[in-house]
Design an enzyme around this catalytic site. Structure first.
Site, short mmCIF file in Angstrom:
data_model
loop_
_atom_site.label_atom_id
_atom_site.label_comp_id
_atom_site.label_asym_id
_atom_site.label_seq_id
_atom_site.Cartn_x
_atom_site.Cartn_y
_atom_site.Cartn_z
N HIS A 156 43.90 45.05 40.48
CA HIS A 156 44.79 44.59 39.50
C HIS A 156 44.81 43.05 39.21
O HIS A 156 44.59 42.29 40.20
CB HIS A 156 45.95 45.16 39.48
CG HIS A 156 46.79 45.11 38.22
ND1 HIS A 156 47.59 44.09 37.70
CD2 HIS A 156 47.04 46.21 37.48
CE1 HIS A 156 48.07 44.41 36.62
NE2 HIS A 156 47.89 45.71 36.33
N ASP A 199 44.42 35.38 27.17
CA ASP A 199 44.59 35.85 28.65
C ASP A 199 43.25 35.91 29.34
O ASP A 199 43.20 35.83 30.52
CB ASP A 199 45.13 37.36 28.61
CG ASP A 199 46.36 37.57 27.84
OD1 ASP A 199 46.25 36.73 26.51
OD2 ASP A 199 47.20 38.26 28.06
N HIS A 226 38.17 41.06 24.61
CA HIS A 226 39.26 41.10 25.94
C HIS A 226 38.83 42.23 26.72
O HIS A 226 38.91 42.33 28.13
CB HIS A 226 40.47 40.97 25.24
CG HIS A 226 41.55 40.87 26.25
ND1 HIS A 226 41.52 40.11 27.33
CD2 HIS A 226 42.59 41.59 26.88
CE1 HIS A 226 42.75 40.10 28.33
NE2 HIS A 226 43.32 40.92 27.84
N ARG A 273 53.02 32.33 27.47
CA ARG A 273 52.17 32.93 28.71
C ARG A 273 50.47 32.82 28.37
O ARG A 273 49.94 32.27 29.19
CB ARG A 273 52.39 33.97 29.40
CG ARG A 273 51.78 34.36 30.60
CD ARG A 273 52.32 35.14 31.74
NE ARG A 273 52.61 36.55 31.25
CZ ARG A 273 53.59 37.28 31.52
NH1 ARG A 273 54.74 36.77 31.72
NH2 ARG A 273 53.59 38.59 30.94
#
Length: 370
Positions: free
Chosen positions: A30, A136, A125, A206
């Site tokens: 992960h 991200d 992504h 973030r």
């Protein structure tokens, strides 16, 4: 209790190392594992403490088989998140010379070689998110690409990494603020995407944190004479200037949604702030950014220590106001609205916040104020 720069990252890391063995993600391949391992790698590099290396090896060896296969990993998912934990392979290979780590890195490159792309070559992504680039994913994949290029001597991977950083910035940048939207849909088919630009509606802290960390970590391995290095450094400075304008002046922290400062329920958030402190401080230390950003990073770090870090009577550290997560599309559908972002969970000691907090602390220790 106010923590000091000298001891905070070490205390947080050692506390988290012990508790994380019981975390639900520990037995899975992960990206959040990868975040923690990156933080421990930096501690190992800068302290020489063997316990950090041993922890990295222990966790990675839960997955890396002798033939280089990776337990619980599937190439065919074409999920950029699944690359992040693989960054630790290069440290393990360097220190042990074990062939299984090289084979595992080669396996992850099989995914990146076949990763679906936009018409301009930008990585989707995930396979399940067609024609979408998310900020991200830049952190998950581009530093790995340059690490692999440096390890193998294959310069084409430097070019691929540079392309990703430049393309997503071009497509997600808001021309007025200089901030970057969370994601871009080339097809403009998603309900969350703008019919004009393809961008998502808001600037998630973030997401921008992932991007600036991707830049500063990619530059570590991108050759000094790479023809696009200067452009990437220039973009880094431009993005850093945009971040300065949305830093909360009273606390030094950054809000959850950078394009909505002061709006009700838009809280000051730990992960984005930690990521910005890390990237800005490291950028100044390594000469990528102007020295003026040193004070910005220091203000952000002090904000974390004073406002978001708590210590109980037993000395246990808690990093508060950690956004639990945010995404776009999927089932149930995440529409990227303000209401969506501010109703996502808020946690304590979430790995996606703790890891960059440790990184930020290491950088502030390496580059103490004069």
């Amino acid at each position: 209790m106010k923590e000091t720069l000298q001891f905070t990252p070490v205390r947080m890391a050692e506390q988290f190392m012990e508790s994380y063995r019981n975390h639900e993600l520990y037995p899975t391949w992960h990206y959040e594992n990868g975040c923690l391992l990156k933080a421990l790698e930096e501690l190992y590099i800068h302290t020489g403490e063997q316990k950090y290396f041993d922890y990295i090896r222990e966790l990675m060896d839960n997955f890396i088989q002798e033939d280089g296969s990776i337990r619980l990993y599937a190439v065919e998912e074409y999920n950029l998140d699944q690359i992040n934990q693989g960054k630790s392979l290069f440290l393990l290979l360097d220190k042990t010379g074990e062939e299984k780590y090289r084979k595992a890195a080669d396996l992850l490159m099989v995914q990146l070689k076949g990763q679906p792309r936009t018409s301009e070559g930008g990585f989707w992504h995930k396979k399940i998110y067609p024609f979408q680039m998310w900020l991200d994913g830049l952190y998950m994949a581009t530093p790995f690409l340059t690490q692999y290029g440096a390890f193998t001597g294959e310069e084409k991977w430097f070019d691929k990494a540079a392309l990703q950083l430049l393309l997503v910035e071009k497509r997600t940048r808001d021309s007025r603020s200089g901030l970057l939207y969370h994601a871009w849909d080339e097809s403009k088919e998603q309900r969350w995407s703008s019919g004009e630009t393809g961008c998502s509606p808001h600037v998630w802290s973030r997401a921008m944190g992932w991007y600036v960390m991707a830049v500063v970590d990619t530059l570590d391995h991108l050759p000094v004479d790479h023809e696009q290095r200067g452009q990437i450094v220039g973009i880094f400075e431009r993005v850093a200037n945009a971040l300065v304008h949305v830093q909360d002046q009273q606390s030094g922290l950054w809000p959850h949604l950078l394009d909505q400062p002061g709006r009700e329920r838009n809280y000051l958030e730990a992960s984005g702030t930690s990521m910005f402190v890390y990237a800005l401080a490291k950028g100044v230390r390594k000469g990528y950014l102007s020295g003026k950003f040193k004070a910005i990073a220091e203000k952000g770090y002090q904000g974390l220590l004073l406002h978001l870090l708590q210590t109980d009577r037993e000395g246990v550290l808690s990093l508060t106001q950690c956004n639990g997560g945010a995404g776009l599309g999927g089932t149930p559908y995440r529409d990227g609205s303000y209401e969506y972002y501010v109703t996502e969970s808020i946690r304590i000691n979430d790995p996606k916040s703790v890891a960059p907090f440790i990184l930020a602390g290491v950088e502030m220790e390496l580059y103490k104020p004069n």
